[in-house]
Design a protein around this motif. Sequence first.
Motif, PDB file in Angstrom:
ATOM      1  N   PHE A   1       0.857  -1.123   0.074  1.00 16.22           N
ATOM      2  CA  PHE A   1      -0.127   0.110  -0.153  1.00 16.22           C
ATOM      3  C   PHE A   1       0.855   1.331   0.254  1.00 16.22           C
ATOM      4  O   PHE A   1       1.150   1.750   1.062  1.00 16.22           O
ATOM      5  CB  PHE A   1      -0.979  -0.059   1.405  1.00 16.22           C
ATOM      6  CG  PHE A   1      -1.817  -1.315   0.994  1.00 16.22           C
ATOM      7  CD1 PHE A   1      -3.179  -1.003   0.489  1.00 16.22           C
ATOM      8  CD2 PHE A   1      -1.605  -2.381   1.351  1.00 16.22           C
ATOM      9  CE1 PHE A   1      -3.912  -2.117   0.131  1.00 16.22           C
ATOM     10  CE2 PHE A   1      -2.334  -3.651   1.276  1.00 16.22           C
ATOM     11  CZ  PHE A   1      -3.637  -3.485   0.651  1.00 16.22           C
TER      12      PHE A   1
ATOM     13  N   PHE B   1       3.297   1.854   4.162  1.00 14.68           N
ATOM     14  CA  PHE B   1       4.338   2.861   3.749  1.00 14.68           C
ATOM     15  C   PHE B   1       4.046   4.112   4.906  1.00 14.68           C
ATOM     16  O   PHE B   1       2.826   4.122   5.225  1.00 14.68           O
ATOM     17  CB  PHE B   1       4.261   3.457   2.445  1.00 14.68           C
ATOM     18  CG  PHE B   1       5.025   2.675   1.514  1.00 14.68           C
ATOM     19  CD1 PHE B   1       4.921   1.690   1.184  1.00 14.68           C
ATOM     20  CD2 PHE B   1       6.324   3.271   1.061  1.00 14.68           C
ATOM     21  CE1 PHE B   1       5.525   0.817  -0.029  1.00 14.68           C
ATOM     22  CE2 PHE B   1       7.187   2.518  -0.079  1.00 14.68           C
ATOM     23  CZ  PHE B   1       6.668   1.287  -0.279  1.00 14.68           C
TER      24      PHE B   1
ATOM     25  N   ALA C   1      -0.065   4.043  -1.985  1.00 14.73           N
ATOM     26  CA  ALA C   1      -0.521   5.187  -2.254  1.00 14.73           C
ATOM     27  C   ALA C   1      -0.653   6.171  -1.196  1.00 14.73           C
ATOM     28  O   ALA C   1      -0.602   5.966   0.009  1.00 14.73           O
ATOM     29  CB  ALA C   1      -1.981   5.065  -2.731  1.00 14.73           C
TER      30      ALA C   1
ATOM     31  N   LYS D   1       2.664   2.838  13.733  1.00 16.42           N
ATOM     32  CA  LYS D   1       1.963   2.665  12.524  1.00 16.42           C
ATOM     33  C   LYS D   1       1.731   1.004  12.294  1.00 16.42           C
ATOM     34  O   LYS D   1       0.530   0.640  11.903  1.00 16.42           O
ATOM     35  CB  LYS D   1       2.527   3.317  11.331  1.00 16.42           C
ATOM     36  CG  LYS D   1       1.261   3.546  10.399  1.00 16.42           C
ATOM     37  CD  LYS D   1       1.977   4.689   9.606  1.00 16.42           C
ATOM     38  CE  LYS D   1       1.786   6.117  10.236  1.00 16.42           C
ATOM     39  NZ  LYS D   1       2.052   7.246   9.241  1.00 16.42           N
TER      40      LYS D   1
ATOM     41  N   LYS E   1      -2.097  -0.143  12.300  1.00 18.58           N
ATOM     42  CA  LYS E   1      -2.882  -0.680  10.910  1.00 18.58           C
ATOM     43  C   LYS E   1      -2.958  -2.038  10.899  1.00 18.58           C
ATOM     44  O   LYS E   1      -3.622  -2.569   9.887  1.00 18.58           O
ATOM     45  CB  LYS E   1      -2.013  -0.123   9.649  1.00 18.58           C
ATOM     46  CG  LYS E   1      -1.560   1.562   9.728  1.00 18.58           C
ATOM     47  CD  LYS E   1      -2.480   1.974   8.668  1.00 18.58           C
ATOM     48  CE  LYS E   1      -2.017   3.677   8.681  1.00 18.58           C
ATOM     49  NZ  LYS E   1      -2.739   4.163   7.876  1.00 18.58           N
TER      50      LYS E   1
ATOM     51  N   ILE F   1      -7.475   2.335   3.601  1.00 16.84           N
ATOM     52  CA  ILE F   1      -7.214   1.072   2.795  1.00 16.84           C
ATOM     53  C   ILE F   1      -6.621   0.043   3.390  1.00 16.84           C
ATOM     54  O   ILE F   1      -6.896  -1.154   3.511  1.00 16.84           O
ATOM     55  CB  ILE F   1      -7.023   1.701   1.347  1.00 16.84           C
ATOM     56  CG1 ILE F   1      -8.044   2.518   0.656  1.00 16.84           C
ATOM     57  CG2 ILE F   1      -6.950   0.454   0.395  1.00 16.84           C
ATOM     58  CD1 ILE F   1      -7.498   3.292  -0.573  1.00 16.84           C
ATOM     59  N   LEU F   2      -5.258   0.500   3.830  1.00 15.23           N
ATOM     60  CA  LEU F   2      -4.178  -0.402   4.218  1.00 15.23           C
ATOM     61  C   LEU F   2      -5.048  -1.146   5.354  1.00 15.23           C
ATOM     62  O   LEU F   2      -4.991  -2.305   5.596  1.00 15.23           O
ATOM     63  CB  LEU F   2      -3.062   0.382   4.696  1.00 15.23           C
ATOM     64  CG  LEU F   2      -2.017  -0.331   5.444  1.00 15.23           C
ATOM     65  CD1 LEU F   2      -1.580  -1.768   4.876  1.00 15.23           C
ATOM     66  CD2 LEU F   2      -0.941   0.596   5.870  1.00 15.23           C
TER      67      LEU F   2
ATOM     68  N   PRO G   1     -11.914   6.216   4.157  1.00 15.35           N
ATOM     69  CA  PRO G   1     -11.695   4.837   4.576  1.00 15.35           C
ATOM     70  C   PRO G   1     -10.229   4.807   4.494  1.00 15.35           C
ATOM     71  O   PRO G   1      -9.419   5.303   3.712  1.00 15.35           O
ATOM     72  CB  PRO G   1     -12.403   3.963   3.798  1.00 15.35           C
ATOM     73  CG  PRO G   1     -12.448   4.624   2.341  1.00 15.35           C
ATOM     74  CD  PRO G   1     -12.520   6.202   2.933  1.00 15.35           C
TER      75      PRO G   1
HETATM   76  O1  C5P Z   1      -1.665   6.783   8.159  1.00 15.05           O
HETATM   77  P1  C5P Z   1      -0.895   7.020   7.267  1.00 15.05           P
HETATM   78  O2  C5P Z   1      -1.384   7.699   5.950  1.00 15.05           O
HETATM   79  O3  C5P Z   1       0.321   7.761   7.488  1.00 15.05           O
HETATM   80  O4  C5P Z   1      -0.232   5.648   6.528  1.00 15.05           O
HETATM   81  C1  C5P Z   1       0.149   5.720   5.451  1.00 15.05           C
HETATM   82  C2  C5P Z   1       0.007   3.990   5.149  1.00 15.05           C
HETATM   83  O5  C5P Z   1      -1.459   3.841   4.962  1.00 15.05           O
HETATM   84  C3  C5P Z   1       0.347   3.948   3.643  1.00 15.05           C
HETATM   85  O6  C5P Z   1       0.833   2.679   3.411  1.00 15.05           O
HETATM   86  C4  C5P Z   1      -0.730   4.381   2.847  1.00 15.05           C
HETATM   87  O7  C5P Z   1      -0.745   3.808   1.424  1.00 15.05           O
HETATM   88  C5  C5P Z   1      -1.831   3.810   3.916  1.00 15.05           C
HETATM   89  N1  C5P Z   1      -3.168   4.491   3.795  1.00 15.05           N
HETATM   90  C6  C5P Z   1      -4.376   3.989   3.157  1.00 15.05           C
HETATM   91  N2  C5P Z   1      -5.475   4.615   3.331  1.00 15.05           N
HETATM   92  C7  C5P Z   1      -5.869   5.727   3.892  1.00 15.05           C
HETATM   93  C8  C5P Z   1      -4.422   6.394   4.371  1.00 15.05           C
HETATM   94  C9  C5P Z   1      -3.245   5.819   4.243  1.00 15.05           C
HETATM   95  O8  C5P Z   1      -4.214   2.886   2.702  1.00 15.05           O
HETATM   96  N3  C5P Z   1      -6.893   6.454   3.871  1.00 15.05           N
END
Ligand code: C5P
Length: 225
Positions: free
Chosen positions: A92, A145, A94, A159, A163, A127-128, A125
């Motif tokens: 993930f 990431f 993005a 994190k 996550k 996604i990760l 949302p």
């Molecule tokens: O919470 P933060 O944005 O710092 O976390 C970064 C990680 O979470 C990345 O891997 C990012 O792709 C993923 N992410 C996600 N969906 C979101 C926010 C972050 O998949 N809404």
Amino acid sequence: APSGPLLGRHVLVTSGPTHEPIDPVRYIANRSSGKQGHAIARAAAEAGARVTLVSGPVDLPDPPGVTTIRVESARDMLRAVEEALPADIGVFAAAVADWRVANAGGQKIKKDAGALPELRLAENPDILATVARRGENRPPLVVGFAAETEHVIEHARRKLAKKGCDLIVANDVSSGTGVMGGDSNTVHLVSAAGVETWPTLSKNEVARRLVAHMAEIMAEMVKGP
Ligand code: C5P
């Protein structure tokens, strides 16, 4: 004949920013170029995997040998990711917008309406976290990431737990590092096993090493401890 350490694996990668509409002609976005995520998708394909790349709006060509699905908003990205599952590995990368505009208009907001428009935000949302915390269809290896400007490793550790992923690739994006939009990256791999810091490398080389690292983790899962 196709070969490589990820042969027979399905790798799902998210990359790029998301665009969150304000009205039909305006949006909220961020500075992600998608270079690192796209490089990972390409490297995974070169390692023999079947790769699905779910990408926000970027100025990059679709990587060769990769099924690329282009999306705009975070909610579109989540939908495309859910449709692409199951996968053996989810990466993930993005830079998903944290918020979308709750009161996005169906028509262009007019400047001459008298009052300034009021944008209300709603949380997007994660996604990760959504994929990492699924009971069903959770990829055995979930990689997130963390772009941080300070206390990079400490924030990455937090994190990882928050996550529910297996590995965090953390990088320092404080101003002056040139990571955002640039071609090189200095990353720390943070997992339950500890922290591994790599030297500054091109994003392509980070991608190749990360793919090799993920292939090793997958091979160990098959063997068992
Ligand atoms: O919470 P933060 O944005 O710092 O976390 C970064 C990680 O979470 C990345 O891997 C990012 O792709 C993923 N992410 C996600 N969906 C979101 C926010 C972050 O998949 N809404």
